[in-house]
Design a protein around this motif. Structure first.
Motif, PDB file in Angstrom:
ATOM      1  N   LYS B   3      -2.076   4.361   6.893  1.00  0.00           N
ATOM      2  CA  LYS B   3      -2.045   5.677   6.272  1.00  0.00           C
ATOM      3  C   LYS B   3      -3.442   6.271   6.295  1.00  0.00           C
ATOM      4  O   LYS B   3      -4.425   5.573   6.108  1.00  0.00           O
ATOM      5  CB  LYS B   3      -1.588   5.535   4.812  1.00  0.00           C
ATOM      6  CG  LYS B   3      -0.094   5.637   4.628  1.00  0.00           C
ATOM      7  CD  LYS B   3       0.216   6.386   3.330  1.00  0.00           C
ATOM      8  CE  LYS B   3       1.630   6.966   3.333  1.00  0.00           C
ATOM      9  NZ  LYS B   3       2.668   5.917   3.384  1.00  0.00           N
ATOM     10  N   TRP B   5      -5.948   9.172   4.709  1.00  0.00           N
ATOM     11  CA  TRP B   5      -6.081   9.970   3.505  1.00  0.00           C
ATOM     12  C   TRP B   5      -7.396  10.717   3.596  1.00  0.00           C
ATOM     13  O   TRP B   5      -8.371  10.187   4.126  1.00  0.00           O
ATOM     14  CB  TRP B   5      -6.075   8.997   2.311  1.00  0.00           C
ATOM     15  CG  TRP B   5      -6.481   9.585   1.022  1.00  0.00           C
ATOM     16  CD1 TRP B   5      -5.670  10.173   0.104  1.00  0.00           C
ATOM     17  CD2 TRP B   5      -7.808   9.627   0.474  1.00  0.00           C
ATOM     18  NE1 TRP B   5      -6.399  10.576  -0.977  1.00  0.00           N
ATOM     19  CE2 TRP B   5      -7.707  10.264  -0.773  1.00  0.00           C
ATOM     20  CE3 TRP B   5      -9.059   9.206   0.923  1.00  0.00           C
ATOM     21  CZ2 TRP B   5      -8.823  10.477  -1.583  1.00  0.00           C
ATOM     22  CZ3 TRP B   5     -10.160   9.424   0.121  1.00  0.00           C
ATOM     23  CH2 TRP B   5     -10.030  10.057  -1.115  1.00  0.00           C
ATOM     24  N   THR B   7     -10.012  14.047   1.734  1.00  0.00           N
ATOM     25  CA  THR B   7     -10.196  15.039   0.675  1.00  0.00           C
ATOM     26  C   THR B   7     -11.584  15.656   0.788  1.00  0.00           C
ATOM     27  O   THR B   7     -12.418  15.199   1.558  1.00  0.00           O
ATOM     28  CB  THR B   7     -10.000  14.400  -0.718  1.00  0.00           C
ATOM     29  OG1 THR B   7     -10.045  15.416  -1.714  1.00  0.00           O
ATOM     30  CG2 THR B   7     -11.094  13.404  -1.023  1.00  0.00           C
ATOM     31  N   TYR B 141       5.312   1.006   0.985  1.00  0.00           N
ATOM     32  CA  TYR B 141       5.249   1.217  -0.460  1.00  0.00           C
ATOM     33  C   TYR B 141       3.837   0.941  -0.970  1.00  0.00           C
ATOM     34  O   TYR B 141       3.250   1.697  -1.732  1.00  0.00           O
ATOM     35  CB  TYR B 141       6.261   0.302  -1.160  1.00  0.00           C
ATOM     36  CG  TYR B 141       6.033   0.109  -2.628  1.00  0.00           C
ATOM     37  CD1 TYR B 141       6.340   1.126  -3.531  1.00  0.00           C
ATOM     38  CD2 TYR B 141       5.490  -1.078  -3.115  1.00  0.00           C
ATOM     39  CE1 TYR B 141       6.115   0.951  -4.883  1.00  0.00           C
ATOM     40  CE2 TYR B 141       5.255  -1.250  -4.461  1.00  0.00           C
ATOM     41  CZ  TYR B 141       5.576  -0.245  -5.345  1.00  0.00           C
ATOM     42  OH  TYR B 141       5.336  -0.417  -6.677  1.00  0.00           O
ATOM     43  N   GLY B 144       1.381   3.634   0.126  1.00  0.00           N
ATOM     44  CA  GLY B 144       1.507   4.821  -0.723  1.00  0.00           C
ATOM     45  C   GLY B 144       0.754   4.629  -2.031  1.00  0.00           C
ATOM     46  O   GLY B 144       0.027   5.505  -2.490  1.00  0.00           O
ATOM     47  N   MET B 145       0.897   3.424  -2.574  1.00  0.00           N
ATOM     48  CA  MET B 145       0.232   3.120  -3.839  1.00  0.00           C
ATOM     49  C   MET B 145      -1.288   3.139  -3.667  1.00  0.00           C
ATOM     50  O   MET B 145      -2.018   3.656  -4.515  1.00  0.00           O
ATOM     51  CB  MET B 145       0.700   1.739  -4.285  1.00  0.00           C
ATOM     52  CG  MET B 145       0.294   1.365  -5.668  1.00  0.00           C
ATOM     53  SD  MET B 145       0.985  -0.257  -6.038  1.00  0.00           S
ATOM     54  CE  MET B 145       2.218   0.173  -7.210  1.00  0.00           C
ATOM     55  N   VAL B 147      -2.936   4.834  -1.446  1.00  0.00           N
ATOM     56  CA  VAL B 147      -3.375   6.209  -1.241  1.00  0.00           C
ATOM     57  C   VAL B 147      -3.518   6.915  -2.585  1.00  0.00           C
ATOM     58  O   VAL B 147      -4.490   7.625  -2.830  1.00  0.00           O
ATOM     59  CB  VAL B 147      -2.395   6.966  -0.309  1.00  0.00           C
ATOM     60  CG1 VAL B 147      -2.611   8.465  -0.396  1.00  0.00           C
ATOM     61  CG2 VAL B 147      -2.596   6.495   1.127  1.00  0.00           C
ATOM     62  N   ARG B 148      -2.555   6.676  -3.492  1.00  0.00           N
ATOM     63  CA  ARG B 148      -2.675   7.288  -4.815  1.00  0.00           C
ATOM     64  C   ARG B 148      -3.905   6.764  -5.533  1.00  0.00           C
ATOM     65  O   ARG B 148      -4.611   7.501  -6.212  1.00  0.00           O
ATOM     66  CB  ARG B 148      -1.413   7.021  -5.642  1.00  0.00           C
ATOM     67  CG  ARG B 148      -0.264   7.950  -5.230  1.00  0.00           C
ATOM     68  CD  ARG B 148       0.874   7.905  -6.238  1.00  0.00           C
ATOM     69  NE  ARG B 148       1.525   6.599  -6.302  1.00  0.00           N
ATOM     70  CZ  ARG B 148       2.440   6.175  -5.428  1.00  0.00           C
ATOM     71  NH1 ARG B 148       2.801   6.941  -4.427  1.00  0.00           N
ATOM     72  NH2 ARG B 148       2.988   4.986  -5.572  1.00  0.00           N
ATOM     73  N   SER B 149      -4.181   5.477  -5.357  1.00  0.00           N
ATOM     74  CA  SER B 149      -5.356   4.932  -6.036  1.00  0.00           C
ATOM     75  C   SER B 149      -6.650   5.432  -5.387  1.00  0.00           C
ATOM     76  O   SER B 149      -7.668   5.587  -6.059  1.00  0.00           O
ATOM     77  CB  SER B 149      -5.265   3.404  -6.118  1.00  0.00           C
ATOM     78  OG  SER B 149      -6.171   2.783  -5.269  1.00  0.00           O
ATOM     79  N   SER B 151      -7.081   8.492  -4.322  1.00  0.00           N
ATOM     80  CA  SER B 151      -7.316   9.804  -4.919  1.00  0.00           C
ATOM     81  C   SER B 151      -7.935   9.667  -6.302  1.00  0.00           C
ATOM     82  O   SER B 151      -8.867  10.375  -6.655  1.00  0.00           O
ATOM     83  CB  SER B 151      -6.002  10.583  -5.030  1.00  0.00           C
ATOM     84  OG  SER B 151      -5.397  10.666  -3.770  1.00  0.00           O
ATOM     85  N   ALA B 152      -7.418   8.729  -7.078  1.00  0.00           N
ATOM     86  CA  ALA B 152      -7.963   8.517  -8.422  1.00  0.00           C
ATOM     87  C   ALA B 152      -9.405   8.033  -8.322  1.00  0.00           C
ATOM     88  O   ALA B 152     -10.280   8.490  -9.059  1.00  0.00           O
ATOM     89  CB  ALA B 152      -7.104   7.498  -9.166  1.00  0.00           C
TER      90      ALA B 152
END
Lengths: 82, 179
Positions: B3, B5, B7, B141, B144-145, B147-149, B151-152
């Motif tokens: 993945k 990512w 920003t 899965y 995805g997790m 990637v969310r972490s 961002s945080a």
């Protein structure tokens, strides 16, 4: 509390933490006051760095941290298509 | 499976101020998971750019379920980082990759700090990461997790830089002169 954060950053080798702080202090001063201002001479911290580096290399060996042979994503490597 | 990512973030400070903070980003209260930072090698190249190779010792705050899926109790992870500060071009570039747990996961990250093209008083940070989870089912899965972490964590990183800047300003102008 504020000062605490600057005192507690450690080295990977517990025995190297004092050497690391001495080196960091020297480097940070050179970086801010000389390097960023366009002074082209190198940092004056080489002697401290040598001592610190010897200590860290020993710790890395003892802890078996695989710092060599890593395929590193260098800055010149082409960016992946995104 | 992998993945990607990315920003972007803008700091309301000039490049020099942000770079000074970025170079001494750890320790800070926003990234308590970074428990150790060491410089492995540092040198100036022929163009006068500063190269730093560092080793970061981190405690990954992986949720219990992720550790269970990955089948590891190892929480101490080492990250290798290479940064280049080009003061002529006003550009700092930083690449990092994990060097342990590599049989399970790899997180390659690249950060670039440059002055805003239209406003030299502010600094733009672009940040991208490639996350690859290897050889486990549920890997998408997990990605995805992660990637969310990411961002945080990115948000924490920006807060950390701001925190360092504000605290170094305070260092220069003490609230009370006790000497």
């Amino acid at each position: 509390l504020f000062l605490g954060y600057f005192i507690t950053m450690n080295s990977v080798g517990e025995a190297c933490t004092d050497l690391k702080r001495e080196y960091d202090q020297c480097f940070n001063r050179w970086f801010a006051e000389h390097f960023l201002k366009g002074d082209r001479s190198g940092d004056p911290c080489t002697e401290t760095f040598r001592k610190y580096q010897r200590c860290v290399q020993k710790a890395i060996k003892e802890k078996d941290i695989p710092i060599d042979g890593v395929e590193f994503m260098g800055p010149n490597k082409d960016k992946p298509d995104s | 499976m992998m993945k990607i990512w990315s920003t972007e973030h803008v700091f309301s400070y000039p490049w020099e101020t942000v770079i000074k903070a970025a170079m001494r980003k750890y320790p800070n209260p926003m990234n308590p998971n970074v428990v150790g930072v060491d410089v492995l090698d540092r040198s100036l190249d022929a163009e006068g750019r500063l190269h730093s190779h560092r080793l970061l010792s981190t405690e990954w705050g992986l949720p219990g379920i992720v550790r269970a899926i990955l089948g590891t109790n190892q929480t101490q992870t080492y990250v290798k980082e290479h940064s280049i500060v080009d003061r002529e071009e006003k550009k700092m570039e930083l690449c990092s990759t994990n060097i342990t747990l590599t049989n399970l996961i790899s997180v390659d990250e690249r950060l670039v700090y440059t002055p805003h093209p239209e406003n030299p008083e502010v600094t733009v940070l672009t940040q991208e990461a490639i996350i690859t989870v290897k050889g486990v089912s549920l890997s998408s899965y997990l990605e995805g997790m992660m990637v969310r972490s990411m961002s945080a964590n990115a948000r924490k990183g920006w807060d950390a830089i701001e925190w360092i800047i504000q605290n170094s300003e305070r260092e220069n102008h003490p609230l009370c002169d006790i000497y």
